[in-house]
Design an enzyme around this catalytic site. Structure first.
Site, mmCIF file in Angstrom:
data_model
loop_
_atom_site.group_PDB
_atom_site.id
_atom_site.type_symbol
_atom_site.label_atom_id
_atom_site.label_comp_id
_atom_site.label_asym_id
_atom_site.label_seq_id
_atom_site.Cartn_x
_atom_site.Cartn_y
_atom_site.Cartn_z
ATOM 1 N N LYS A 134 0.861 -1.370 0.027
ATOM 2 C CA LYS A 134 -0.148 0.006 -0.004
ATOM 3 C C LYS A 134 0.724 1.364 0.049
ATOM 4 C CE LYS A 134 -4.372 -1.656 1.365
ATOM 5 N NZ LYS A 134 -5.502 -1.551 2.702
ATOM 6 N N ARG A 187 -3.863 -9.367 5.432
ATOM 7 C CA ARG A 187 -4.677 -9.676 3.983
ATOM 8 C C ARG A 187 -3.521 -9.164 3.061
ATOM 9 N NH1 ARG A 187 -6.759 -6.270 0.149
ATOM 10 N NH2 ARG A 187 -8.470 -7.010 -1.081
#
Length: 400
Positions: free
Chosen positions: A340, A374
């Site tokens: 991210k 995740r």
């Protein structure tokens, strides 16, 4: 020999009992002293001056401390936060007194008790995922990301073909994935929402085969009740809602109707907060209340702090530092940091070079007590999780 002085870290009553027993104290002494060895700081918000002054007086009377706004003493402010500082023993005495007080303080005693119980730690538990199950709390679980989108920030377009998607899912399970999270709509920065029929067109060809192809639960990553219903009918096991029931309130009823676990992710428009962690916790409590009103049991709820959503780089890093504060909710935590922007902006690297940055966030998350991570890079992160679990959870490691 000189006397040695050192510190020890005590996180909960169980650890306190163990340390006191190791000294050689008798059983009764252990039981009496353990609540004095655990110190908690609790923050109360939205307290009126009358309530604040009673709380402060009672906490001081028990040997603890309570910080309130200066104007709360003379009523020149309408509300104040209260920072309580004390041992479990002092909190027990405080709650006993608050239960006898008017002005809503009896109910507050119950709220304090629930938070203190939650901070004692989450016991391992089995999560019923319809036809499958997961054990939470024994080790960190790995959720493998399966995007069937043309525009995801990291792997957009790679798995649009259903056969390639199925092959990738099988490989992730072989690499150590405990859950496969299937998504048909990108949530990258600047994404455009797609209609329900387009999302179904992307995910259903995979869902028609995926549950039978693998032996781990399948999560459907969607904010739409219609997509979730079709996915659950096709055999999906979990709903992963990146708007925590704020985009489509009907999603709660779908989850309840199918008795499916729900992942509720923190998200918001903009990055303004009054008190970031306090605002996030209030957000989760509201979403959990929506789910419970629809008939979904609280035991079916997992929370996700939403790294990369509604937060600046500095705010994302702050949430990572303060993940433990989510413990007050008493729910399992999923962390999604894989590749991210907080990694990109910190290390200045493209999406395909963020494995080490992801590994750092996964390790820190596990050390802070998260239950599920995740990730895109399942094999690598499964190894990071196993190594971190060995240090943090102190589980036995198989030989070989």
């Amino acid at each position: 020999m000189s006397i040695q002085v050192r510190n020890i870290e005590i996180k909960n009553r169980e650890q306190a009992l163990a340390e006191i027993a190791a000294i050689g104290a008798d059983r009764t002494g252990c039981r009496l002293m353990a609540p004095k060895a655990v110190h908690r700081l609790l923050k109360l918000s939205g307290v009126n001056p009358k309530q604040a002054n009673i709380i402060k007086q009672e906490m001081l009377g028990k040997g603890g401390e309570a910080a309130i706004a200066r104007g709360a003493a003379d009523g020149t402010v309408e509300e104040t936060d209260v920072l309580l500082m004390g041992t479990l023993k002092q909190y027990e005495a405080l709650m006993a007194k608050l239960r006898l007080q008017p002005f809503g303080l009896a109910a507050l005693a119950g709220e304090i008790r629930q938070v203190l119980q939650n901070l004692e730690g989450r016991r391992p538990c089995r999560l019923d995922c319809r036809s499958r199950s997961l054990v939470l709390g024994e080790r960190t679980l790995i959720m493998g990301i399966l995007n069937v989108t043309p525009d995801s920030f990291s792997d957009g377009g790679r798995f649009n073909d259903p056969e390639r998607a199925l092959e990738h899912a099988r490989q992730m399970v072989a690499d150590g994935a405990d859950i496969i999270d299937l998504g048909g709509e990108s949530t990258r920065p600047g994404y455009e929402a797609i209609p329900e029929d387009e999302e179904l067109r992307r995910v259903m060809p995979v869902l028609e085969k995926l549950p039978a192809e693998i032996d781990v639960p399948v999560s459907i990553d969607t904010t739409k009740a219609g997509v979730a219903r079709r996915a659950l009918e096709a055999g999906a096991h979990i709903i992963n809602d990146q708007w925590a029931l704020r985009a489509d309130p009907d999603l709660a009823g779908v989850a309840a109707g199918y008795d499916a676990p729900m992942i509720l992710m923190h998200n918001q428009q903009g990055t303004e907060y009054r008190d970031m962690m306090g605002d996030m916790i209030a957000f989760f409590r509201e979403s959990m209340a929506i789910a419970e009103r629809a008939g979904l049991c609280r035991d079916k709820i997992i929370i996700d702090p939403g790294i990369g959503f509604g937060k600046t780089l500095e705010q994302n890093l702050e949430v990572m530092r303060r993940l433990r504060e989510l413990d007050c909710l008493g729910r399992p935590v999923l962390l999604g940091t894989s590749r991210k922007s907080l990694i990109a902006k910190t290390l200045h690297l493209p999406a395909d070079q963020r494995v080490e940055g992801t590994a750092a966030t996964v390790a820190i998350g596990i050390a802070a007590g998260v239950d599920i991570v995740r990730v895109h890079d399942v094999k690598e992160m499964a190894r990071v999780a196993r190594m971190t679990d060995a240090m943090v959870r102190r589980r036995d490691i198989p030989a070989g």
